[in-house]
Design a protein around this motif. Structure first.
Motif, mmCIF file in Angstrom:
data_model
loop_
_atom_site.group_PDB
_atom_site.id
_atom_site.type_symbol
_atom_site.label_atom_id
_atom_site.label_comp_id
_atom_site.label_asym_id
_atom_site.label_seq_id
_atom_site.Cartn_x
_atom_site.Cartn_y
_atom_site.Cartn_z
ATOM 1 N N SER A 75 0.821 -1.213 0.000
ATOM 2 C CA SER A 75 0.000 0.000 0.000
ATOM 3 C C SER A 75 0.853 1.260 0.000
ATOM 4 O O SER A 75 0.377 2.350 -0.368
ATOM 5 N N VAL A 76 2.115 1.149 0.408
ATOM 6 C CA VAL A 76 3.013 2.301 0.494
ATOM 7 C C VAL A 76 3.357 2.797 -0.911
ATOM 8 O O VAL A 76 3.798 2.021 -1.763
ATOM 9 N N ILE A 77 3.153 4.085 -1.129
ATOM 10 C CA ILE A 77 3.489 4.675 -2.428
ATOM 11 C C ILE A 77 4.597 5.735 -2.306
ATOM 12 O O ILE A 77 5.120 6.202 -3.306
ATOM 13 N N SER A 78 4.947 6.090 -1.052
ATOM 14 C CA SER A 78 5.959 7.119 -0.871
ATOM 15 C C SER A 78 6.838 6.830 0.346
ATOM 16 O O SER A 78 6.339 6.672 1.461
ATOM 17 N N ILE A 79 8.145 6.734 0.086
ATOM 18 C CA ILE A 79 9.153 6.647 1.151
ATOM 19 C C ILE A 79 10.028 7.880 0.969
ATOM 20 O O ILE A 79 10.795 7.976 0.012
ATOM 21 N N ARG A 80 9.903 8.817 1.861
ATOM 22 C CA ARG A 80 10.554 10.102 1.647
ATOM 23 C C ARG A 80 12.009 10.098 2.103
ATOM 24 O O ARG A 80 12.550 9.069 2.517
ATOM 25 N N GLU A 81 12.647 11.248 2.027
ATOM 26 C CA GLU A 81 14.076 11.345 2.279
ATOM 27 C C GLU A 81 14.469 10.926 3.690
ATOM 28 O O GLU A 81 13.733 11.158 4.640
ATOM 29 N N TRP A 82 15.635 10.296 3.778
ATOM 30 C CA TRP A 82 16.284 9.974 5.049
ATOM 31 C C TRP A 82 15.502 8.985 5.917
ATOM 32 O O TRP A 82 15.808 8.840 7.098
ATOM 33 N N VAL A 83 14.522 8.299 5.377
ATOM 34 C CA VAL A 83 13.639 7.450 6.186
ATOM 35 C C VAL A 83 14.422 6.432 7.010
ATOM 36 O O VAL A 83 14.146 6.231 8.195
ATOM 37 N N PHE A 84 15.398 5.771 6.400
ATOM 38 C CA PHE A 84 16.183 4.767 7.135
ATOM 39 C C PHE A 84 17.651 5.174 7.260
ATOM 40 O O PHE A 84 18.524 4.328 7.450
ATOM 41 N N PHE A 85 17.908 6.454 7.200
ATOM 42 C CA PHE A 85 19.277 6.952 7.325
ATOM 43 C C PHE A 85 19.888 6.542 8.668
ATOM 44 O O PHE A 85 19.290 6.680 9.720
ATOM 45 N N GLY A 86 21.099 6.006 8.621
ATOM 46 C CA GLY A 86 21.812 5.649 9.841
ATOM 47 C C GLY A 86 21.385 4.347 10.477
ATOM 48 O O GLY A 86 21.850 4.020 11.570
ATOM 49 N N CYS A 87 20.504 3.600 9.813
ATOM 50 C CA CYS A 87 20.093 2.279 10.334
ATOM 51 C C CYS A 87 21.137 1.259 9.901
ATOM 52 O O CYS A 87 20.911 0.425 9.000
ATOM 53 N N GLY A 88 22.289 1.306 10.529
ATOM 54 C CA GLY A 88 23.447 0.536 10.095
ATOM 55 C C GLY A 88 23.335 -0.965 10.261
ATOM 56 O O GLY A 88 24.101 -1.716 9.663
ATOM 57 N N GLU A 89 22.384 -1.425 11.089
ATOM 58 C CA GLU A 89 22.226 -2.862 11.319
ATOM 59 C C GLU A 89 21.130 -3.479 10.450
ATOM 60 O O GLU A 89 20.852 -4.677 10.562
ATOM 61 N N LEU A 90 20.531 -2.675 9.586
ATOM 62 C CA LEU A 90 19.429 -3.171 8.761
ATOM 63 C C LEU A 90 19.901 -4.256 7.794
ATOM 64 O O LEU A 90 20.827 -4.041 7.006
ATOM 65 N N THR A 91 19.272 -5.420 7.870
ATOM 66 C CA THR A 91 19.646 -6.539 6.987
ATOM 67 C C THR A 91 18.497 -6.998 6.099
ATOM 68 O O THR A 91 18.730 -7.627 5.066
ATOM 69 N N SER A 92 17.253 -6.686 6.503
ATOM 70 C CA SER A 92 16.121 -7.230 5.760
ATOM 71 C C SER A 92 14.957 -6.255 5.669
ATOM 72 O O SER A 92 14.536 -5.679 6.670
ATOM 73 N N ILE A 93 14.473 -6.057 4.435
ATOM 74 C CA ILE A 93 13.219 -5.344 4.204
ATOM 75 C C ILE A 93 12.272 -6.321 3.523
ATOM 76 O O ILE A 93 12.545 -6.799 2.416
ATOM 77 N N GLU A 94 11.190 -6.645 4.193
ATOM 78 C CA GLU A 94 10.190 -7.546 3.610
ATOM 79 C C GLU A 94 9.087 -6.694 2.994
ATOM 80 O O GLU A 94 8.351 -5.996 3.694
ATOM 81 N N PHE A 95 9.001 -6.757 1.661
ATOM 82 C CA PHE A 95 8.006 -5.970 0.946
ATOM 83 C C PHE A 95 6.896 -6.880 0.453
ATOM 84 O O PHE A 95 7.152 -7.864 -0.246
#
Length: 394
Positions: free
Chosen positions: A333-353
């Motif tokens: 349902s997401v149509i917009s992910i704006r600037e800097w949304v996940f900035f600095g999330c250095g441990e991020l390994t998985s995005i389930e879409f």
């Protein structure tokens, strides 16, 4: 962000801060120059009214535009720790505390404000870090912007029954406050009025208030069903009493460890949970359609987040600097992910879409939405998209 851009932003912030500080200093200079003929010590003022010498001496005053009352504008030559502002000066009532009047007076530990007072000005007691006790009379109608900001030792504050408005950030950074009571005449509460009050655990509104109500330690604006102030013991009920989380509602609430946002809520405001450094668990209800700018900025202990399929947009820096975040679930349902949304999330390994790779690529994304993230994989319904750590070099 380019280096020049950062420099411009920092310069603007510096200039704004400098302007406010200079305004305070210039105001004090003005009162000093007037004080040559106008200013007398509080002792002289008291002798005029026949009272005993119990008030603080040497404070600075300015005659108000009505010509019949005074504003106390500075600490002058007073060097004590217990401030007792007189009711009269030159035989006229002292009715207000001026802009920045006692700002940064860290030595003050207690303040008594007289019954003649009707207003407490902008930044009047800002950064009075040693202030632990204050008496405000019922005659006070308004408390100004940042009036008690960063009074970190202030543990109790009785907002008097006469108060009708409390300005933006009036008690911002009062980490010692544990409970607040909003009287029934208050009809205007500014943004972030109790933000960064980490010790706050009890919120009460006096019955009869036509603008606000309390429920399970949530301060709610009745007309809009907006939760405007929360604390570490807040529980948001799924009964329709709250339909939006207001701007800065829980900002810097480090004692908040978990929150469940019910289905009745449709929006999460700007900086709503910013810097809730103890927050480890967030459940977002299926009614939420938008997550505001900086909504969960600096929530270091969040490890995973599930965005419900009602959400269509995530604001700037919504989850920026959530440095413990390892996985995110995003609906189609997401149509917009704006600037800097996940900035600095250095441990991020998985995005389930929960959509196809084509749908993922069609989402409008800010150019720097994933700067300085981990080496993550986007898992779509028809395959994976490998990504890599994007680092800003300036």
């Amino acid at each position: 962000m380019k280096k020049t851009g950062k420099i411009v932003v920092l310069a603007i912030i510096f200039l704004l801060s400098l302007t406010l500080s200079m305004a305070c200093k210039n105001k004090n200079k003005t009162s000093e120059s007037v004080g040559g003929s106008n200013s007398v010590s509080a002792t002289e003022s008291i002798s005029e009214s026949g009272s005993e010498n119990k008030y603080s001496e040497g404070l600075e005053y300015e005659l108000n535009s009505d010509g019949n009352s005074y504003t106390v504008v500075g600490i002058g030559s007073f060097n004590g720790t217990e401030l007792n502002i007189p009711e009269e000066y030159h035989g006229m009532p002292v009715t207000s505390i001026g802009v920045c009047a006692f700002e940064d007076c860290g030595e003050l530990t207690s303040i008594i404000i007289p019954d003649s007072m009707t207003s407490i000005g902008l930044r009047a007691f800002k950064d009075c870090g040693g202030l632990s006790n204050i008496t405000i009379p019922d005659s006070v109608i308004s408390i100004g912007v940042s009036a008690f900001e960063n009074c970190s030792d202030l543990m109790n504050i009785a907002i008097p029954d006469g108060v009708e408005s409390v300005g933006d950030g009036a008690f911002y950074g009062c980490g010692g406050l544990t409970r607040i009571t909003i009287p029934k005449r208050v009809t205007s509460l500014g943004g972030g009025v109790f933000a960064d009050c980490a010790g706050l655990e009890s919120i009460t509104v006096v019955k009869g208030n036509i603008k606000y109500v309390d429920k399970d330690n949530c301060l709610i604006e009745i007309g809009t069903s907006t939760l405007i102030v929360g604390c570490k013991k807040s529980v948001i009920q799924n009964d329709g009493s709250v339909t939006s989380i207001g701007n800065s509602a829980f900002e810097y609430c480090s004692g908040l460890t978990s929150v469940t946002i019910p289905d009745s809520v449709t929006s999460i405001g700007v900086s709503a949970f910013e810097a809730c450094s103890g927050l480890t668990s967030v459940t977002i209800g299926n009614g939420v359609t938008s997550v505001g700018d900086r909504a969960f900025l600096w929530c270091d202990w969040l490890t995973n987040i599930t965005i419900p399929d009602s959400v269509v947009s995530m604001g700037d820096s919504a989850f920026s600097q959530c440095r413990g975040l390892t996985s995110v679930k995003i609906p189609d349902s997401v149509i917009s992910i704006r600037e800097w949304v996940f900035f600095g999330c250095g441990e991020l390994t998985s995005i389930e879409f929960e959509g196809t790779t084509t749908q993922w690529k069609s989402i409008s994304k800010g150019a720097n939405w994933n700067y300085d993230t981990g080496n993550y994989t986007i898992h779509c319904t028809d395959g994976d998209i490998k990504s890599h750590n994007v680092i800003i070099i300036i």
